[in-house]
Design an enzyme around this catalytic site. Structure first.
Site, mmCIF file in Angstrom:
data_model
loop_
_atom_site.group_PDB
_atom_site.id
_atom_site.type_symbol
_atom_site.label_atom_id
_atom_site.label_comp_id
_atom_site.label_asym_id
_atom_site.label_seq_id
_atom_site.Cartn_x
_atom_site.Cartn_y
_atom_site.Cartn_z
ATOM 1 N N GLY A 7 0.920 -1.141 -0.102
ATOM 2 C CA GLY A 7 -0.114 -0.031 0.090
ATOM 3 C C GLY A 7 0.864 1.206 -0.020
ATOM 4 C CG MET A 8 3.345 1.895 -2.623
ATOM 5 S SD MET A 8 4.155 1.809 -4.297
ATOM 6 C CE MET A 8 5.467 3.101 -4.007
ATOM 7 C CB SER A 9 0.487 6.798 1.483
ATOM 8 O OG SER A 9 1.573 7.014 2.186
ATOM 9 N N GLY A 10 2.164 7.817 -1.234
ATOM 10 C CA GLY A 10 2.788 8.651 -1.870
ATOM 11 C C GLY A 10 3.955 9.365 -0.702
ATOM 12 C CB VAL A 12 9.356 8.981 3.173
ATOM 13 C CG1 VAL A 12 8.939 9.399 4.488
ATOM 14 C CG2 VAL A 12 10.983 8.552 2.951
ATOM 15 C CG ASP A 13 6.857 6.459 7.006
ATOM 16 O OD1 ASP A 13 8.145 6.594 7.047
ATOM 17 O OD2 ASP A 13 5.911 7.030 7.585
ATOM 18 C CB SER A 14 3.932 3.444 1.829
ATOM 19 O OG SER A 14 4.053 4.724 1.099
ATOM 20 C CB CYS A 96 -9.097 4.188 7.541
ATOM 21 S SG CYS A 96 -8.515 4.020 6.008
ATOM 22 C CB CYS A 193 -5.326 11.396 5.708
ATOM 23 S SG CYS A 193 -6.714 10.333 5.398
#
Length: 359
Positions: A7-10, A12-14, A96, A193
């Site tokens: 799961g990539m949020s945009g 740095v962590d993902s 969520c 968010c």
């Protein structure tokens, strides 16, 4: 190679989670869940597709944006607004994670033939000797996110990888810089968010068709009227600033009574209590508690709370009573109470339903 859906949020962590898994030999597929877009077109900080796609291109991995705004509205936004209208202070990230992020990522993992999903949360997934799965606090305590994960199911955790659990934020950013990831210096996202502008109350006024509570009375603990408030959705337990009332001494929001449209004010000492009652309880490291059974643990009552020693006991109605060894400050109905063992692993948690005075 095992396939894994990240799961990539945009953020740095993902991005680093995806990078580390690729380095470990996984066949990585990045997915961004578009959960929210405001009226002005701005995206939630959890679904910035352009940045996520840029990272995927840099890593040379497959990438797929997915729209799940309807599910997010139903499972997260609508309950968020409804809880505030009840005088409660919800934590939408908990809902969520359980009902949107993990559900959707696992759905697409099955379609794409992936054995696991992964996220950039600061936590570690463990399988215990009793065969159950739980999450353990991150090595970097300030970034630990286990508080948000206690509602995940055993099936969800069994299929989940969390590569950042033993890393600090500085280490994650350094990995991103060394890997040439374009989001290495990107600021962290805000706590809620989808509230991109204004206050929570401003958001709720636009997000719900329900009748909003109007002005009402500030009262003291004895019920004496002290002044007029601007609507219960603008206050939360423990609040001191922005009350719009001057009484000559510091006062705090002690309680919100939606049924009478009253906000109860008290002094600092009035905020402390020893006993909470939690509903909608989920267990991770243990299958549950028998009626009347008690268990010592450490309990966090909000995301940034360090946790305090307590015991939990199962009641007849399925709710759990949390009894603290020492009074705890300003627990807010609607927030979560999360239970930890001595090894900082999540036992379970629930939604704070009732608060008893300090004794």
């Amino acid at each position: 190679m095992d396939k894994v859906v990240v799961g990539m949020s945009g953020g740095v962590d993902s991005a680093v989670a995806a990078y580390l898994l690729k380095q470990a030999g996984y066949d990585v597929i990045g997915i961004t869940l578009r959960t929210w877009q405001s009226e002005d077109g701005s995206e939630s900080r959890c679904c910035e597709i352009d940045d996520a796609r840029s990272v995927a291109n840099r890593l040379g991995i497959a990438y797929l944006p997915v729209n799940c705004t309807l599910e997010f509205q139903k499972k997260v936004v609508d309950p968020f607004a409804a809880e505030y209208l009840r005088g409660r202070t919800p934590n939408p990230c908990v809902e969520c994670n359980r009902f949107v992020k993990w559900e959707k990522l696992l759905y697409y993992a099955r379609i794409l033939g992936a054995s696991h999903i992964a996220t950039g949360h600061y936590a570690s997934v463990l399988r215990l000797d009793n065969g159950r799965y739980t999450v353990q606090k991150a090595l970097h305590a300030e970034k630990d996110q286990t508080y948000m994960l206690y509602k995940l199911t055993q099936e969800q955790l069994a299929a989940t990888l969390m590569p950042l659990g033993r890393l600090t934020k500085d280490e994650v950013r350094q990995i991103a810089r060394d890997a040439g990831l374009p989001v290495a210096s990107k600021p962290d996202s805000q706590e809620v968010c989808f509230v991109t502008n204004g206050t929570y109350a401003d958001f709720i006024e636009k997000a719900t068709d329900a009748e909003l509570p109007g002005e009402g009375a500030f009262v003291d603990e004895a019920g004496n009227i002290l002044g007029k408030h601007k609507g219960i959705i603008r206050y939360t337990v423990g609040q001191r600033k922005g009350l719009g009332i001057a009484l000559g001494v510091p006062v705090y929001v002690k309680e919100i009574r939606a049924e009478t449209n009253e906000v109860v004010l008290g002094d600092a000492q009035s905020l402390f209590c020893r006993v909470l009652i939690c509903r909608d309880v989920s267990f991770l490291s243990i299958p549950g508690l028998a009626e009347g059974e008690t268990l010592p643990c450490t309990v966090k009552i909000r995301y940034h709370h360090n946790g305090q020693s307590a015991s939990i006991a199962m009641g007849r109605d399925g709710r759990v009573a949390v009894s603290f060894d020492k009074p705890v400050r300003a627990p807010a109905p609607g927030q979560s109470a999360v239970f930890y063992d001595k090894e900082e692993r999540v036992i379970g948690g629930g939604i704070i339903d009732e608060v008893s005075p300090s004794v």
